[in-house]
Design a protein around this motif. Structure first.
Motif, PDB file in Angstrom:
ATOM      1  N   MET A  80       0.831  -1.205   0.000  1.00  0.00           N
ATOM      2  CA  MET A  80       0.000   0.000   0.000  1.00  0.00           C
ATOM      3  C   MET A  80       0.869   1.259   0.000  1.00  0.00           C
ATOM      4  O   MET A  80       0.563   2.238  -0.675  1.00  0.00           O
ATOM      5  N   TYR A 114      -1.434  -1.246   7.433  1.00  0.00           N
ATOM      6  CA  TYR A 114      -2.002  -1.617   6.129  1.00  0.00           C
ATOM      7  C   TYR A 114      -3.398  -1.010   5.977  1.00  0.00           C
ATOM      8  O   TYR A 114      -3.722  -0.389   4.953  1.00  0.00           O
ATOM      9  N   GLN A 115      -4.234  -1.181   7.000  1.00  0.00           N
ATOM     10  CA  GLN A 115      -5.588  -0.645   6.952  1.00  0.00           C
ATOM     11  C   GLN A 115      -5.590   0.873   6.933  1.00  0.00           C
ATOM     12  O   GLN A 115      -6.428   1.504   6.262  1.00  0.00           O
ATOM     13  N   SER A 118      -4.658   1.852   3.434  1.00  0.00           N
ATOM     14  CA  SER A 118      -5.720   1.406   2.534  1.00  0.00           C
ATOM     15  C   SER A 118      -6.958   2.285   2.645  1.00  0.00           C
ATOM     16  O   SER A 118      -7.682   2.481   1.661  1.00  0.00           O
ATOM     17  N   ASN A 119      -7.216   2.825   3.833  1.00  0.00           N
ATOM     18  CA  ASN A 119      -8.389   3.672   4.052  1.00  0.00           C
ATOM     19  C   ASN A 119      -8.175   5.124   3.634  1.00  0.00           C
ATOM     20  O   ASN A 119      -9.046   5.963   3.869  1.00  0.00           O
TER      21      ASN A 119
END
Length: 396
Positions: A80, A114-115, A118-119
């Protein structure tokens, strides 16, 4: 007489020999006992040493396995982030440093990163956003990925700045505290209604206050989200029956109605007053009017309570949201001092040290701590955290 004397003499000599034999047998028995005790002690020592070696070996294998998981999770996060080798190393160090001061496993922090990316969190907010979310995961007893998800959803739907993450998490935690719900449950329920709530003009405080009021009364957290979704959908896409009913009453009932009223609370107050007046004038039951406007049992289950016996509680819960600051700080202080959290911090410290190069300087406080001491329950040393932590992350 001579024969008898010789017989007595032989008996005496035999008795003396028997006494000597018995005495020798006692000596041999004591020697055997001493040898056995020494052997048992040696065996116990050997077993203790073997247990220590096995414990240390298991500990080191755990470090290796965790390091592999952390590297894998960071590699996934970099899909990402898109960093080159040097940038990846810096990002990895930042996450490892965060693990020194927040009791969340390094691989979980990497997954949270990661989240975060990604968000859509901007790069200059990655670490601060992750830090706030990790603390809220600890204080709110929630999965860090869900914390990241619900926070970013609210920020994007309401058009807020990314540094508002901690403020939003304070409000979610206060909702959990005042309602019959949890941060984890809210992280699953809020994304379902946040989009329409923001579009209609329902403030975050009103949204959270509604969950704090209804959970445990009109249903569980998921059921309350279903009820609110029904209310919001009825306004976003009014049915033909609702439009006709609103025209008869002379009220606005559409996607702009809440904004026109000045908020969700004002809208509900004005609507209830209009419905009461129309019911009195026409003899129509209030529940029937609500049913024609909103068209679902789920919506009515929430509205009747918010307009009736829970009206004062709803007003108070919304007002309390203004003073939600530091709610999560208090929860984090409680949860981060538990034995499990302190042990996690020590595991993070050891795992960080296991990645240091051979020439790296180990803190003096580490010298007196052996892995078996570290692994023994109840023997964690809080002073180690103070010595090993080289940086401090502040939430705000």
């Amino acid at each position: 007489m001579s024969k008898d004397a010789n017989g007595l003499k032989r008996i005496a000599m035999d008795a003396e020999e028997l006494r000597k034999a018995m005495s020798e047998a006692v000596k041999v028995s004591k020697q055997l006992e001493s040898n056995f005790i020494n052997f048992a002690a040696i065996s116990t020592g050997v077993r203790a040493a073997a247990d220590s070696v096995n414990q240390l070996s298991s500990f080191l294998r755990g470090l290796t396995a965790e390091s592999t998981e952390f590297n894998h999770a960071m590699r996934a996060a970099n899909t990402m982030a898109g960093k080159d080798a040097a940038g990846f190393d810096r990002l990895k160090d930042e996450v490892a440093d965060l693990a020194k001061v927040v009791p969340v496993a390094r691989e979980q922090l990497a997954n949270g990163l990661y989240q975060t990316i990604s968000n859509g969190v901007p790069e200059n907010n990655w670490v601060d956003f992750l830090n706030a979310s990790a603390r809220s995961a600890v204080g709110g007893l929630a999965d860090i990925n869900k914390v990241v998800g619900v926070t970013s959803t609210i920020i994007k739907n309401y058009g807020l700045e990314w540094d508002a993450a901690a403020d939003i998490q304070d409000k979610i935690q206060l909702t959990a505290k005042n309602g019959v719900t949890s941060f984890e449950q809210l992280s699953q329920a809020l994304p379902r209604v946040t989009g329409n709530a923001a579009t209609l003009g329902v403030s975050i405080d009103e949204l959270m206050g509604t969950f704090a009021t209804l959970t445990g009364v009109s249903g569980n957290t998921a059921e309350v989200s279903t009820q609110l979704a029904a209310i919001f959908t009825a306004l976003v896409k009014p049915s033909s029956e609702a439009a006709e009913m609103a025209a008869r009453m002379g009220i606005q009932f559409d996607a702009a109605a809440i904004k026109a009223a000045g908020g969700f609370q004002n809208f509900l107050y004005q609507l209830d007053r209009s419905i009461k007046a129309y019911a009195q004038a026409t003899g129509t039951l209030e529940q029937e009017i609500y049913g024609r406007l909103f068209g679902s049992a789920e919506a009515l289950r929430a509205l009747i309570l918010l307009q009736g016996e829970l009206a004062d509680k709803f007003t108070a819960n919304v007002a309390n949201m203004v003073n939600s600051a530091c709610t999560m700080d208090a929860a984090y202080a409680d949860m981060s001092s538990t034995g499990g959290a302190v042990n996690q911090m020590l595991r993070n410290q050891w795992r960080h040290l296991s990645t240091l190069s051979p020439g790296s300087h180990l803190p003096h406080s580490l010298i007196s701590i052996s892995p078996p001491d570290y692994l023994a329950p109840g023997q964690v040393r809080l002073s180690l955290l103070r010595h090993l932590s080289s940086s401090t992350y502040n939430r705000r």
